[in-house]
Motif scaffolding. Structure first.
Motif, mmCIF file in Angstrom:
data_model
loop_
_atom_site.group_PDB
_atom_site.id
_atom_site.type_symbol
_atom_site.label_atom_id
_atom_site.label_comp_id
_atom_site.label_asym_id
_atom_site.label_seq_id
_atom_site.Cartn_x
_atom_site.Cartn_y
_atom_site.Cartn_z
ATOM 1 N N UNK A 190 0.826 -1.206 0.000
ATOM 2 C CA UNK A 190 0.000 0.000 0.000
ATOM 3 C C UNK A 190 0.863 1.260 0.000
ATOM 4 N N UNK A 191 2.036 1.207 0.629
ATOM 5 C CA UNK A 191 2.931 2.364 0.617
ATOM 6 C C UNK A 191 3.457 2.616 -0.796
ATOM 7 N N UNK A 192 3.861 1.556 -1.488
ATOM 8 C CA UNK A 192 4.350 1.703 -2.877
ATOM 9 C C UNK A 192 3.259 2.294 -3.749
ATOM 10 N N UNK A 193 2.032 1.771 -3.589
ATOM 11 C CA UNK A 193 0.920 2.253 -4.418
ATOM 12 C C UNK A 193 0.643 3.739 -4.155
ATOM 13 N N UNK A 194 0.560 4.146 -2.873
ATOM 14 C CA UNK A 194 0.220 5.527 -2.523
ATOM 15 C C UNK A 194 1.325 6.503 -2.915
ATOM 16 N N UNK A 195 2.588 6.095 -2.773
ATOM 17 C CA UNK A 195 3.697 6.979 -3.161
ATOM 18 C C UNK A 195 3.662 7.235 -4.673
ATOM 19 N N UNK A 196 3.478 6.168 -5.457
ATOM 20 C CA UNK A 196 3.386 6.334 -6.918
ATOM 21 C C UNK A 196 2.202 7.215 -7.301
ATOM 22 N N UNK A 197 1.063 7.018 -6.622
ATOM 23 C CA UNK A 197 -0.138 7.813 -6.907
ATOM 24 C C UNK A 197 0.116 9.289 -6.605
ATOM 25 N N UNK A 198 0.752 9.570 -5.474
ATOM 26 C CA UNK A 198 1.030 10.950 -5.084
ATOM 27 C C UNK A 198 2.001 11.612 -6.056
ATOM 28 N N UNK A 199 3.020 10.872 -6.494
ATOM 29 C CA UNK A 199 3.989 11.421 -7.447
ATOM 30 C C UNK A 199 3.318 11.737 -8.788
ATOM 31 N N UNK A 200 2.385 10.897 -9.185
ATOM 32 C CA UNK A 200 1.645 11.145 -10.432
ATOM 33 C C UNK A 200 0.819 12.422 -10.325
ATOM 34 N N UNK A 201 0.079 12.544 -9.211
ATOM 35 C CA UNK A 201 -0.767 13.731 -9.014
ATOM 36 C C UNK A 201 0.080 15.003 -8.903
ATOM 37 N N UNK A 202 1.300 14.861 -8.359
ATOM 38 C CA UNK A 202 2.178 16.025 -8.177
ATOM 39 C C UNK A 202 3.080 16.252 -9.378
ATOM 40 N N UNK A 203 2.857 15.458 -10.460
ATOM 41 C CA UNK A 203 3.691 15.585 -11.667
ATOM 42 C C UNK A 203 5.183 15.484 -11.351
ATOM 43 N N UNK A 204 5.520 14.596 -10.368
ATOM 44 C CA UNK A 204 6.919 14.347 -10.046
ATOM 45 C C UNK A 204 7.498 15.281 -8.999
ATOM 46 N N UNK A 205 6.718 16.249 -8.544
ATOM 47 C CA UNK A 205 7.199 17.195 -7.516
ATOM 48 C C UNK A 205 7.182 16.494 -6.146
ATOM 49 N N UNK A 206 8.394 16.192 -5.610
ATOM 50 C CA UNK A 206 8.474 15.397 -4.390
ATOM 51 C C UNK A 206 7.935 16.137 -3.170
ATOM 52 N N UNK A 207 8.169 17.457 -3.110
ATOM 53 C CA UNK A 207 7.671 18.225 -1.972
ATOM 54 C C UNK A 207 6.147 18.200 -1.944
ATOM 55 N N UNK A 208 5.549 18.360 -3.112
ATOM 56 C CA UNK A 208 4.087 18.341 -3.207
ATOM 57 C C UNK A 208 3.550 16.941 -2.893
ATOM 58 N N UNK A 209 4.261 15.920 -3.385
ATOM 59 C CA UNK A 209 3.838 14.536 -3.131
ATOM 60 C C UNK A 209 3.885 14.215 -1.635
ATOM 61 N N UNK A 210 4.957 14.688 -0.944
ATOM 62 C CA UNK A 210 5.074 14.445 0.498
ATOM 63 C C UNK A 210 3.926 15.109 1.250
ATOM 64 N N UNK A 211 3.535 16.307 0.765
ATOM 65 C CA UNK A 211 2.429 17.026 1.406
ATOM 66 C C UNK A 211 1.115 16.260 1.230
ATOM 67 N N UNK A 212 0.906 15.691 -0.002
ATOM 68 C CA UNK A 212 -0.303 14.903 -0.259
ATOM 69 C C UNK A 212 -0.344 13.652 0.612
ATOM 70 N N UNK A 213 0.842 13.065 0.875
ATOM 71 C CA UNK A 213 0.931 11.844 1.680
ATOM 72 C C UNK A 213 0.902 12.139 3.186
#
Length: 584
Positions: free
Chosen positions: A542-565
């Protein structure tokens, strides 16, 4: 026509028979009779001691003799006909036929230096003419059906005897339906019926047999030995001519506009290619690098991935002074490839323009030819294209002169061209000539991070195009679009966005506007995954799935992805390294 059907140059040597019986003067009559009966022949030729032809005996001649008084042991010289009519091997067969009819004889010996070398018999002449009559029928049928006009012939009783294929096409009546029937049953007001009554020709009469169809009719009486035996009519469909004239008028008045449009079509820029995924950026970098060179480029990619857009961008970046000329190889009829590619001289073939035509390679001189769907290029054209690329010159159809060209070729296909080479379906030498540099365009499913960017861009353009005010697109819609596989790639995505824009009435793109086939596809994939009982493995999944999903929504922006997670950025970096997750 007579010369076309019965060539007067058909010579005796072409049909003469060498199946014949030749005896000496001192051979006996009984031998001659027996040989004729055994060989099923009706004649025997007699030669002297020098082997010169001196006479002949036929079964007809023998039958006229008194059988009871006939001495079969007598020499054949006592019974032979000495006054012979002979021909040589270079006489024509029409002369032979006329000679046989005139003298009422059934054969003509063929003589060379007084020696018999063959014989022409009446059955050979007859068989030849029977064969020619059959051939005439085939030729006439081919000629009649090859005539561009609708050709119709009726006999003196008004019955249809000839109705060619263009008559079928023009009037919608099949040959088997009308042949042998009265013309007035089908066309009671036919012009040729009037000619049958008056025995006077009628020419160039306009009429419209059906809507949007225009025809010019000419009909003339047919006479044989001063007797009326029928009427022939030629009906010329001038609909295409009329429409072509109108189109030509429009084209002539729009030359400047079309020239400007060609310039617009030649525009293109790498900055106009939408997307920021790593795979796309790498492809663009390669394309930029090779654009300034003269190398041939081969673009491989699925349908809808933007092969022509890349080709235009490469041409633009190359700064070549010539035009960018796109060609869809799958859309050109096989018989027109050569004239389309290389052009043709005036009058080079039936239907050719009186002014001739410039081919695409000449049009693109000092520029770029983009050969899309190159896999559909016929084998014979592959050989011709290879020669053009090797020699840097083209020759128009119907011309003896060559034209030097300097053209960069970019080719593209969605098929596996290398496999086609292995299967003998594409020339290997041409493949390597075209594929100096290969650019592989990634499908949309491999750059899902770009879907959000593409959706935003398409919404803006298509809203303006369709005069629609779109204020918002639901996140749920974007999520669904990112999960879909997009077999039609960017083209399919753009069509889907336009579908939703056109149907949108409230200014907001919602899930209910998504085409059903996409929703059904996503639903089939949304079956819940069974997690293992091992909690550590379940958490990992579930962690792998959610991290990939967040990176997709953030268009690869790690700071934004971390905020979503809702985790620290350092934790995201740690887990990405732990699970070997890379940004797309």
């Amino acid at each position: 026509m007579y010369m076309f059907l019965f060539p007067r140059r058909t010579l005796v040597k072409d049909i003469m028979s060498k199946n014949m019986i030749v005896l000496k003067e001192d051979d006996i009559l009984e031998k001659a009779i027996n040989l004729m009966l055994e060989n099923n022949l009706k004649d025997v030729f007699i030669q002297n001691e020098n082997k010169d032809l001196v006479g002949l005996i036929s079964l007809t001649d023998i039958s006229k003799l008194n059988i009871e008084m006939l001495d079969k042991k007598s020499k054949v010289s006592n019974f032979m006909t000495k006054e012979l009519i002979v021909v040589n091997k270079y006489d024509n067969i029409l002369k032979c036929r006329d000679t046989m009819l005139e003298h009422k004889i059934g054969r003509l010996p063929v003589v060379e230096d007084k020696k018999i070398i063959g014989v022409v018999r009446d059955e050979q002449i007859r068989d030849y003419f029977y064969m020619k009559i059959e051939e005439i029928g085939e030729k006439l049928n081919h000629v009649i059906n090859s005539i561009h006009e609708a050709l119709t012939v009726i006999d003196e009783n008004g019955k249809v005897v000839i109705w060619n294929k263009n008559a079928e096409k023009l009037y919608g009546v099949k040959r088997e339906e009308i042949i042998g029937k009265d013309m007035d049953i089908f066309f009671p007001n036919a012009i040729m019926l009037e000619v049958l009554k008056t025995c006077k020709p009628i020419e160039n009469i306009y009429h419209s047999p059906r809507k949007d169809t225009y025809v010019v009719v000419s009909a003339k009486p047919i006479y044989l030995n001063n007797k009326l035996v029928g009427v022939v009519s030629t009906d010329k469909d001038i609909t295409d001519v009329k429409n072509l004239t109108m189109q030509l008028d429009k084209a002539n008045s729009s030359v400047k506009f079309l020239q400007e449009e060609v310039k617009k079509l030649s525009k293109g820029n790498f900055d106009e290619i939408i997307g920021k995924s790593e795979k796309l950026i790498k492809v663009i970098d390669v394309a930029r690098q090779v654009a300034k060179t003269s190398a041939s480029i081969f673009i491989q990619g699925e349908s809808g991935t933007g092969k022509e857009i890349f080709a235009r961008a490469i041409h633009k970046h190359s700064e070549k002074e010539g035009l960018f000329v796109p060609v869809n190889c799958s859309a050109i009829p096989s018989e027109l490839f050569e004239s389309e590619f290389f052009g043709y001289e005036a009058g080079a073939f039936t239907g050719a323009s009186k002014k001739g035509k410039m081919g695409i390679f000449e049009l693109a001189n000092n520029g770029t030819v983009f050969l899309d769907e190159i896999a559909d290029l016929p084998m014979y054209m592959q050989a011709k294209l290879l020669r053009v690329l090797q020699e840097g010159e083209v020759r128009k159809v119907g011309s003896e002169k060559t034209i030097k060209i300097n053209v960069r070729v970019i080719s593209a296909t969605n098929k596996d061209l290398k496999k086609m080479v292995e299967n003998g379906e594409f020339r290997e030498d041409l493949y390597y000539r075209l594929n100096v540099v290969q650019i592989d365009l990634p499908p949309l499913r491999e750059r899902k991070g770009d879907i959000g960017i593409l959706v935003t861009e398409f919404l803006k353009d298509l809203s303006a195009k369709n005069n629609k005010q779109i204020y918002k697109i639901d996140n749920e819609v974007v999520d669904i679009l990112q999960k879909y596989e997009w077999k039609g790639n960017i083209r399919e995505l753009k069509n889907t966005i336009e579908h939703m824009v056109v149907l949108c009435t409230e200014g907001v793109i919602t899930k209910d506007l998504i085409p059903n086939y996409i929703l059904e596809n996503i639903e089939n994939k949304s079956i819940k995954e069974e997690y293992p009982l091992d909690l550590n493995e379940a958490v990992k999944k579930i962690e792998i799935y959610n991290i990939n999903k967040a990176l997709e929504l953030a268009n690869g922006n790690k700071a934004k992805a971390a905020k979503l997670l809702n985790i620290p950025r350092s934790t995201l970096y740690y887990k990405m390294e732990l699970y070997k997750i890379k940004c797309q």
